[in-house]
Design an enzyme around this catalytic site. Structure first.
Site, PDB file in Angstrom:
ATOM      1  N   VAL A 124       0.835  -1.203   0.000  1.00 14.35           N
ATOM      2  CA  VAL A 124       0.000   0.000   0.000  1.00 14.35           C
ATOM      3  C   VAL A 124       0.870   1.252   0.000  1.00 14.35           C
ATOM      4  CG1 VAL A 124      -1.816   1.260   1.201  1.00 14.35           C
ATOM      5  CG2 VAL A 124      -1.868  -1.231   1.165  1.00 14.35           C
ATOM      6  N   ASP A 125       1.962   1.224   0.739  1.00 14.99           N
ATOM      7  CA  ASP A 125       2.898   2.351   0.714  1.00 14.99           C
ATOM      8  C   ASP A 125       3.452   2.569  -0.690  1.00 14.99           C
ATOM      9  OD1 ASP A 125       2.941   3.475   3.274  1.00 14.99           O
ATOM     10  OD2 ASP A 125       4.294   1.940   4.038  1.00 14.99           O
ATOM     11  N   VAL A 126       3.787   1.485  -1.370  1.00 19.96           N
ATOM     12  CA  VAL A 126       4.319   1.605  -2.727  1.00 19.96           C
ATOM     13  C   VAL A 126       3.254   2.170  -3.665  1.00 19.96           C
ATOM     14  CG1 VAL A 126       5.249   0.334  -4.696  1.00 19.96           C
ATOM     15  CG2 VAL A 126       6.027  -0.215  -2.388  1.00 19.96           C
TER      16      VAL A 126
END
Length: 386
Positions: free
Chosen positions: A174-176
């Protein structure tokens, strides 16, 4: 301040007040494309500097490989924003920047005069990018970490075995996603500014990135009212599209259309399956997967995954062995993708994963290794003081 860089974003100054993953990933993408990224760190530095193991020895110091993965091509300056002199330098950097990136808690930069309204008043053309967990509204007070959002978004409910617990992805996916979304938004805003001279604010949050990133699964709910469930390695709408055991290990068969299925059956030596009414069309195969699976599995066990890979790919059937990460890098090298590039020289040299974007006229550059904490601080502070 720095030597000219030939790249599509050369001349773009990025004030990077972000930390951990989503923000630094976005700004590294910009830096790879030629932007001058100044990474502003507090006295203890980016949290990922301490996220170990593993570590790599760089200039005699053990450095977290997590930090190294996100911060090449940047310069570091230590600014303790609690000190007015440093906060003043931070505001001056924001005034000069083309792009400002932050992932503080919503409103957290206002006390330093680095909130959007204050920065915009001093720098009307700035592209101000905020990355949060749950937006600036009712979820503004909730801290955002990838694992939390994988859970809250429903992502984990789709990951893992049907009879097992919800499972996180093996990376901070999700961060990516959010970092990529931020980078795309910044590029769009730069294009708009080139055309109109106007800056703007960009807001990206992890929850929206997760929901959008689940694409067909999210659409199943939004457009079809269906709540998807864990299917392990199976696909809800395509078959065969899962691992199969071969003579030596498991491999993936990913048949997405009827022509590929016909080729699969031919290579496996069971061409009659392609004409079986139960398996004639993708929808038929999906409905009758429990009948088709053992028929394919029996044939696939007669050769190794390496042997099947060569035969199936030659026939246009998507497939591949389930590798560990070293095998993934080896496969990329086999396909002449050169997945590892060196950044820096001598004792500062760091092997790093190649940027996946290839541009023919303005290629990605690998100019500088991830900076030591405050490595460029004296020069940057002197420049901001002029």
């Amino acid at each position: 301040m720095s030597s000219p860089v030939r790249g599509p974003l050369s001349g773009v100054l990025v004030a990077d007040f972000s930390r951990i993953l989503a923000g630094p990933y976005a700004t590294m993408m910009l830096a790879d494309l030629g932007a001058d990224v100044i990474k502003v760190e507090g006295p203890t530095g980016d949290d990922t500097r301490t996220w170990t193991p593993p570590v790599r020895q760089v200039a005699g110091t053990g450095v977290a490989t997590y930090y190294l993965s996100l911060n090449r091509n940047k310069r570091s300056v230590l600014l303790d924003l609690r000190e007015e002199a440093d906060a003043k330098l931070g505001r001056e950097l924001a005034r000069r920047a083309d792009v400002f990136v932050e992932n503080f808690k919503t409103g957290g930069l206002a006390r330093f005069g680095l909130d959007y309204q204050t920065v915009r008043a001093a720098n009307p053309n700035v592209i101000y990018t905020s990355i949060s967990g749950f937006g600036a509204g009712a979820g503004a007070h909730v801290p955002g970490y990838d694992l939390m959002v994988q859970a809250i978004s429903g992502f984990m409910s789709l990951t893992g075995s049907p009879d097992g617990p919800p499972t996180r992805a093996g990376i901070s996916v999700v961060d990516v996603l959010a970092g990529n979304n931020a980078a795309i938004g910044i590029l769009a805003a730069l294009r708009h500014r080139d055309a109109t001279g106007e800056g703007q604010r960009i807001e990206v949050n992890l929850l929206s990135s997760a929901l959008a990133g689940m694409v067909n699964q999210s659409s199943a709910y939004a457009a079809g009212g269906v709540v998807p469930y864990r299917m392990g390695n199976e696909h809800p709408s395509v078959y065969p599209y899962e691992p199969f055991r071969t003579a030596d290990q498991e491999m993936i068969i990913a048949v997405a259309n009827d022509g590929q299925f016909r080729n699969l059956c031919r290579v496996l030596g069971v061409p009659e399956l392609a004409d079986d009414p139960r398996f004639l069309r993708n929808g038929d195969r999906t409905v009758h997967r429990t009948e088709l699976r053992p028929l394919l599995a029996r044939r696939l066990r007669t050769r190794t995954s390496g042997e099947w890979f060569e035969l199936l790919v030659a026939a246009g059937v998507p497939s591949g062995p389930i590798n560990t990460l070293d095998g993934g890098f080896a496969m990329a090298q086999r396909f002449e993708l050169d997945p590892i590039v060196g950044v820096g020289d001598g004792e500062r040299a760091v092997p790093t994963t190649r940027n996946p974007i290839r541009l023919s006229a303005t290629p990605v550059t690998y100019r500088n290794p991830p900076p030591l904490l405050d490595e460029h601080g004296p020069d940057i502070r002197a420049w901001l003081s002029r």
